[in-house]
Design a protein around this motif. Sequence first.
Motif, short mmCIF file in Angstrom:
data_model
loop_
_atom_site.label_atom_id
_atom_site.label_comp_id
_atom_site.label_asym_id
_atom_site.label_seq_id
_atom_site.Cartn_x
_atom_site.Cartn_y
_atom_site.Cartn_z
N ALA A 46 0.83 -1.21 0.00
CA ALA A 46 0.00 0.00 0.00
C ALA A 46 0.86 1.26 0.00
CB ALA A 46 -0.93 -0.01 1.21
N GLU A 47 1.94 1.27 0.82
CA GLU A 47 2.80 2.45 0.85
C GLU A 47 3.48 2.67 -0.50
OE1 GLU A 47 6.64 4.41 3.20
OE2 GLU A 47 6.19 2.27 3.43
N ARG A 48 3.96 1.60 -1.09
CA ARG A 48 4.63 1.72 -2.40
C ARG A 48 3.66 2.28 -3.44
NH1 ARG A 48 9.08 -1.11 -4.92
NH2 ARG A 48 8.86 -1.16 -7.20
N ASP A 49 2.46 1.77 -3.47
CA ASP A 49 1.47 2.26 -4.43
C ASP A 49 1.14 3.72 -4.19
OD1 ASP A 49 1.38 -0.23 -5.61
OD2 ASP A 49 -0.42 -0.88 -4.55
N ASP A 50 1.04 4.10 -2.91
CA ASP A 50 0.76 5.51 -2.58
C ASP A 50 1.89 6.42 -3.05
OD1 ASP A 50 -1.63 4.83 -1.40
OD2 ASP A 50 -0.86 4.91 0.66
N LEU A 51 3.14 5.97 -2.88
CA LEU A 51 4.28 6.78 -3.29
C LEU A 51 4.35 6.90 -4.82
CD1 LEU A 51 6.92 5.42 -0.77
CD2 LEU A 51 6.00 7.74 -0.82
N LEU A 52 4.07 5.81 -5.51
CA LEU A 52 4.06 5.86 -6.98
C LEU A 52 3.03 6.86 -7.47
CD1 LEU A 52 4.28 2.03 -7.78
CD2 LEU A 52 6.12 3.71 -8.03
N ARG A 53 1.86 6.84 -6.85
CA ARG A 53 0.80 7.78 -7.24
C ARG A 53 1.18 9.22 -6.89
NH1 ARG A 53 -2.74 3.44 -5.62
NH2 ARG A 53 -2.75 4.25 -3.49
N SER A 54 1.80 9.40 -5.72
CA SER A 54 2.16 10.74 -5.27
C SER A 54 3.21 11.37 -6.18
CB SER A 54 2.67 10.68 -3.84
OG SER A 54 3.03 11.97 -3.38
N ILE A 55 4.24 10.62 -6.55
CA ILE A 55 5.28 11.15 -7.44
C ILE A 55 4.70 11.47 -8.80
CG2 ILE A 55 7.41 10.54 -8.67
CD1 ILE A 55 8.23 8.98 -6.12
N ALA A 56 3.83 10.60 -9.31
CA ALA A 56 3.18 10.87 -10.60
C ALA A 56 2.33 12.12 -10.52
CB ALA A 56 2.35 9.67 -11.03
N ALA A 57 1.65 12.32 -9.40
CA ALA A 57 0.79 13.50 -9.24
C ALA A 57 1.62 14.78 -9.13
CB ALA A 57 -0.09 13.34 -8.01
N THR A 58 2.72 14.74 -8.38
CA THR A 58 3.58 15.92 -8.24
C THR A 58 4.12 16.37 -9.59
OG1 THR A 58 4.23 15.31 -5.99
CG2 THR A 58 5.72 16.78 -7.20
N ALA A 95 2.81 15.74 -12.61
CA ALA A 95 1.77 15.44 -13.60
C ALA A 95 1.85 16.28 -14.86
CB ALA A 95 0.40 15.61 -12.96
N ASP A 96 2.39 17.49 -14.77
CA ASP A 96 2.42 18.36 -15.96
C ASP A 96 3.80 18.39 -16.63
OD1 ASP A 96 3.81 19.85 -14.11
OD2 ASP A 96 2.56 21.65 -14.29
N TYR A 97 4.65 17.40 -16.32
CA TYR A 97 5.98 17.39 -16.94
C TYR A 97 5.87 17.21 -18.46
CZ TYR A 97 10.82 16.33 -18.05
OH TYR A 97 12.07 16.36 -18.60
N ARG A 98 6.38 18.19 -19.19
CA ARG A 98 6.35 18.23 -20.65
C ARG A 98 4.95 17.94 -21.20
NH1 ARG A 98 11.04 14.88 -23.25
NH2 ARG A 98 10.00 15.71 -25.12
N GLU A 99 3.96 18.53 -20.53
CA GLU A 99 2.56 18.34 -20.92
C GLU A 99 2.35 18.80 -22.36
OE1 GLU A 99 -1.90 19.43 -19.21
OE2 GLU A 99 -0.10 20.34 -18.34
N GLY A 100 1.62 18.00 -23.10
CA GLY A 100 1.37 18.31 -24.51
C GLY A 100 2.44 17.75 -25.42
N ASP A 101 3.54 17.30 -24.83
CA ASP A 101 4.67 16.75 -25.58
C ASP A 101 4.82 15.26 -25.29
OD1 ASP A 101 6.88 16.70 -27.21
OD2 ASP A 101 8.25 17.56 -25.74
N LEU A 102 4.61 14.88 -24.02
CA LEU A 102 4.67 13.50 -23.58
C LEU A 102 3.36 13.11 -22.92
CD1 LEU A 102 8.15 13.42 -21.77
CD2 LEU A 102 7.66 12.57 -24.07
N ALA A 103 3.11 11.82 -22.84
CA ALA A 103 1.98 11.34 -22.04
C ALA A 103 2.22 11.72 -20.58
CB ALA A 103 1.84 9.83 -22.18
N ALA A 104 1.16 12.01 -19.87
CA ALA A 104 1.28 12.40 -18.46
C ALA A 104 1.92 11.26 -17.66
CB ALA A 104 -0.09 12.72 -17.89
N PRO A 105 2.82 11.59 -16.72
CA PRO A 105 3.41 10.55 -15.88
C PRO A 105 2.34 9.75 -15.15
CG PRO A 105 4.54 12.65 -15.58
CD PRO A 105 3.31 12.93 -16.39
#
Length: 343
Positions: free
Chosen positions: A2-14, A16-26
């Motif tokens: 559960a902690e690992r899954d929460d961390l994966l989601r949290s990093i992806a959310a932080t 989320a807009d990395y190179r938006e429009g150029d790459l798929a969202a993390p």
Amino acid sequence: MAERDDLLRSIAATTADYREGDLAAPTPEHVERWINQFDGLVQLPILREMDHVLKRTYFSRKGTRNFLSGLFQTEKLVGSDACAFWKGVKFLDIQGRGASQKEMLALFSKILEKQCGFGTDDCGADPTAFVYLDDAIFSGGHIRNDLTKWIANDAPDGTILHVIVIALHTSSYYNRNKVAEAIKASGKSIDVKWWRATELEDRKAHTTTSDVLRPVAIPDDEVVKAYVAAMRYPPSLRAAGNVGGNGIFSSDAGRQLLETEFLKAGVRIRQMCPNLNQYQRPLGNMILETLGFGSLIVTFRNCANNAPLALWAGDPWHPLFPRTTNSDTSMKRFMAMLAKDVF
């Protein structure tokens, strides 16, 4: 898990807009693929520390806009009439490499249009000062090249130049001093004022209190030890016990974990990625022969090559932050987003 899954989601959310429009969202799956390249025992601790760090070093689109909105009305800079100040300055668009300056100018122009009814291109017909706007300064080499050419060829005598960035690394003082030398050599009177929201310590003399990755020891790893043995000079190591003045790291133990594991990964990446040049050190691009620059600053528009290879190096490594070096593509994507009023 559960902690690992929460961390994966949290990093992806932080991020989320990395190179938006150029790459798929993390996605959590993207972060999972990245972390799976590390030894199993350190994967969860790395995720914990990176989740903490990125909340302090990742500059999102919203965060960048907030910085520029604050800049617009910074009284120490603009005085009591912000629109009058900005109308009188000329914005420099002289960046020799990359698109960060053009993108920052385009974003700030939107703010000026909303607040004052004019954009950056409408400013500085008879300039009272000049503004060099960018997102971050790492070693300062690029800005040195940009400004020394401008000073020699185009800068008027008796003016003020405001250099404004979100983040500045202190070791850039060397190249900032070179700008001062260029002014002296030109015979002109130019008053340069440096503005930043965040200053990160990375000077060799302040290694222990730095805000970048500086290992306390060379890992007991044969590949890393061989890499260090081949260096002309032994690397400068950090004394343990300090997380740096900006509190980027959760603890010294968390910091040491990233320093050790990113160094190990970086040495291996150099072996597996044939297109890396000699300056792309395990902990980030640096002209001087060191273990690397070690910055953890990442913006929504790109990841600097001064960050550890483990964050951005490509095939066959799976990067957490794939870099773009195509400034034309980057700029077209950015302007398309602005046209849709994404900001």
